[in-house]
Design an enzyme around this catalytic site. Structure first.
Site, mmCIF file in Angstrom:
data_model
loop_
_atom_site.group_PDB
_atom_site.id
_atom_site.type_symbol
_atom_site.label_atom_id
_atom_site.label_comp_id
_atom_site.label_asym_id
_atom_site.label_seq_id
_atom_site.Cartn_x
_atom_site.Cartn_y
_atom_site.Cartn_z
ATOM 1 N N CYS A 271 5.187 -84.744 2.902
ATOM 2 C CA CYS A 271 6.079 -84.180 1.888
ATOM 3 C C CYS A 271 6.368 -85.136 0.743
ATOM 4 O O CYS A 271 7.064 -84.771 -0.214
ATOM 5 C CB CYS A 271 7.378 -83.725 2.532
ATOM 6 S SG CYS A 271 7.094 -82.519 3.854
ATOM 7 N N HIS B 88 15.767 -85.206 -2.009
ATOM 8 C CA HIS B 88 14.776 -84.553 -1.147
ATOM 9 C C HIS B 88 15.439 -83.344 -0.497
ATOM 10 O O HIS B 88 14.847 -82.275 -0.446
ATOM 11 C CB HIS B 88 14.265 -85.550 -0.110
ATOM 12 C CG HIS B 88 13.088 -85.070 0.672
ATOM 13 N ND1 HIS B 88 11.939 -84.583 0.070
ATOM 14 C CD2 HIS B 88 12.867 -84.999 2.012
ATOM 15 C CE1 HIS B 88 11.064 -84.237 1.008
ATOM 16 N NE2 HIS B 88 11.602 -84.472 2.185
ATOM 17 N N GLU C 200 19.746 -89.242 4.092
ATOM 18 C CA GLU C 200 19.571 -89.397 2.651
ATOM 19 C C GLU C 200 20.908 -89.677 1.967
ATOM 20 O O GLU C 200 20.990 -90.528 1.066
ATOM 21 C CB GLU C 200 18.927 -88.148 2.057
ATOM 22 C CG GLU C 200 18.619 -88.293 0.576
ATOM 23 C CD GLU C 200 17.775 -87.166 0.010
ATOM 24 O OE1 GLU C 200 17.245 -87.346 -1.107
ATOM 25 O OE2 GLU C 200 17.640 -86.106 0.664
ATOM 26 N N LYS D 216 15.394 -77.486 -3.358
ATOM 27 C CA LYS D 216 14.964 -76.734 -2.176
ATOM 28 C C LYS D 216 15.965 -75.665 -1.762
ATOM 29 O O LYS D 216 15.611 -74.744 -1.024
ATOM 30 C CB LYS D 216 14.712 -77.692 -1.008
ATOM 31 C CG LYS D 216 13.533 -78.629 -1.197
ATOM 32 C CD LYS D 216 13.359 -79.550 0.007
ATOM 33 C CE LYS D 216 12.211 -80.525 -0.183
ATOM 34 N NZ LYS D 216 12.490 -81.557 -1.203
ATOM 35 N N HIS E 292 11.161 -75.526 0.865
ATOM 36 C CA HIS E 292 10.456 -76.807 0.916
ATOM 37 C C HIS E 292 8.966 -76.558 0.706
ATOM 38 O O HIS E 292 8.307 -75.960 1.551
ATOM 39 C CB HIS E 292 10.714 -77.465 2.274
ATOM 40 C CG HIS E 292 10.280 -78.893 2.350
ATOM 41 N ND1 HIS E 292 9.474 -79.492 1.396
ATOM 42 C CD2 HIS E 292 10.525 -79.856 3.280
ATOM 43 C CE1 HIS E 292 9.255 -80.751 1.744
ATOM 44 N NE2 HIS E 292 9.887 -80.994 2.875
ATOM 45 N N PHE F 232 6.944 -86.764 6.632
ATOM 46 C CA PHE F 232 6.581 -87.067 8.012
ATOM 47 C C PHE F 232 5.667 -88.301 8.028
ATOM 48 O O PHE F 232 4.796 -88.456 7.177
ATOM 49 C CB PHE F 232 5.828 -85.897 8.635
ATOM 50 C CG PHE F 232 6.697 -84.731 9.044
ATOM 51 C CD1 PHE F 232 8.076 -84.759 8.910
ATOM 52 C CD2 PHE F 232 6.123 -83.589 9.585
ATOM 53 C CE1 PHE F 232 8.864 -83.692 9.295
ATOM 54 C CE2 PHE F 232 6.895 -82.507 9.975
ATOM 55 C CZ PHE F 232 8.272 -82.564 9.839
#
Length: 412
Positions: free
Chosen positions: A162, A302, A313, A334, A339, A398
């Site tokens: 991502c 994010h 975050e 998002k 996402h 990831f």
């Protein structure tokens, strides 16, 4: 000496609009693009909704012949890149020898792979399409853009889950900054809304299962968040060396001011609970640009709507900015489009550049119930005018991949 790099073109394909003006207007209005999935039967799936494209017409920019031999992720990429090049006034540029493409995808042609595996199992190896490999490999979007527009400079794809497209933007920035190119088309694309994609993320328990109210499912930083919502699309930017842009009278949206990256070195999917990897990436970007922390006033986060990511975050932002963190506007794109995985950074970077250009920030939708672990200003009340000398865009993937790009208001 490092060269200055500016943004001169933008393009987007998203669940809330497939042209930049439509996309940006929708974000400012808090429009939601999450709906029940219509592309295939989802009755047996734990999650039955996503951010599908609704108003996308590939024929508006691509020919039927092009479309026939392309996976969806490449169609999205070419569509967004064509918009960005047109916006930058470079579609018919006489020489693009010093123009390159770094355009990413986290997964590539998942739909093509699924279709051809079915052919293999049902009809045998001789019936598998010879276009299988060039249609599915993640780098083919970058290659296709290069081929179509005769761009002969650096050309490749970054795959970092991502964080893929934000890494691509950062690397494109470096290519111009250090003189390897004058123009770069960059960003990312993804088309993961397929039976295998939905099943895979669903089995991980990574997706929201709010099937009774999909429009309320993506709720970054909210106490009741229960997973991310899958989306699809592409975001493209034209980056250009400042002197090159000024010489041809290009419109300048903003300046790329810093780039940082790091690794969590922690877990295959979970972020560091203390936000250490994100902290290192943000600090690296600030140091790269020599940017005082108090001149950053906006963070396009994010913000995935997952319990672990949003808390980590938020903590990372507070560790980097200290008391100034509570004066930042922080929003998650998002919350409205879901996402977009490897395309997330590219699409969200378009939103971040527009924020700096127009000095406005879009809201975080569905932030209704405060979480003590997420206590910053997530702009829940609607779009806001804001003085933004610098904005920070973050993407985390990831594998512990972290990327941060800082965008500055352009001044001569």
């Amino acid at each position: 000496m490092k060269r200055r790099v500016v943004v001169t073109g933008l393009g987007v394909v998203s669940p809330v609009g497939s042209e930049v003006p439509t996309f940006w207007k929708a974000l400012l209005a808090g429009k939601n693009g999450i709906r029940p999935i219509t592309r295939f039967d989802v009755s047996e799936y734990r999650t039955r909704f996503a951010g599908e494209l609704r108003d996308f017409d590939p024929l508006s920019r691509l020919s039927p012949r092009e479309i026939k031999r392309l996976d969806l992720f490449s169609i999205y990429a070419l569509h967004a890149a064509d918009q960005a090049l047109e916006d930058a006034g470079l579609l018919n540029h006489p020489s693009l020898d010093r123009a390159g493409v770094i355009f990413s995808s986290g997964i590539g042609g998942l739909d093509t792979m699924l279709r051809e595996v079915k052919v293999l199992l049902e009809r045998g190896p001789k019936r598998v399409s010879p276009f299988l490999v060039p249609m599915m490999i993640p780098d083919i979007a970058a290659g296709l853009i290069s081929i179509k527009y005769k761009m002969k400079g650096p050309n490749y794809c970054v795959v970092s889950a991502c964080a893929s497209s934000l890494h691509a933007i950062g690397e494109a920035y470096r290519k111009i900054q250090y003189g390897e190119a004058d123009v770069m088309v960059t960003g990312g694309t993804e088309s993961p809304i397929t039976p295998i994609g939905l099943a895979g993320f669903g089995s991980m328990r990574a997706l929201s299962t709010r099937n009774d109210a999909p429009e309320r499912a993506s709720r970054p930083f909210d106490r009741d968040r229960d997973g991310f919502v899958m989306g699809e699309g592409a975001g493209a930017l034209v980056l250009e060396e400042l002197g090159h842009a000024l010489k041809r009278g290009a419109k300048i949206y903003a300046e790329i001011a810093g780039y940082g990256q790091s690794a969590d070195a922690h877990h295959i999917t979970a972020p560091c609970a203390d936000g250490e990897g994100a902290v290192r990436a943000m600090e690296a970007a600030l140091e790269d640009g020599g940017i005082p922390r108090d001149e950053v006033t906006y963070v396009n986060a994010h913000g995935t709507s997952t319990p672990l990511n949003d808390a980590a975050e938020t903590l990372a932002i507070k560790r980097v900015f200290g008391d100034h963190a509570y004066r930042l506007a922080v929003s998650s794109t998002k919350s409205m489009i879901g996402h977009l995985l490897g395309a997330a950074g590219g699409v969200e970077m378009v939103a971040t550049v527009m924020s700096v250009y127009e000095q406005k920030v879009h809201p975080t939708r569905n932030y209704e119930n405060p979480d003590p672990a997420c206590d910053l200003d997530y702009v829940p009340e609607g779009a806001r005018d804001l003085e933004i000398p610098y904005a920070l865009k973050a993407s985390y993937g990831f594998g512990g991949h972290n990327a941060v790009v800082i965008v500055g208001r352009y001044t001569q």
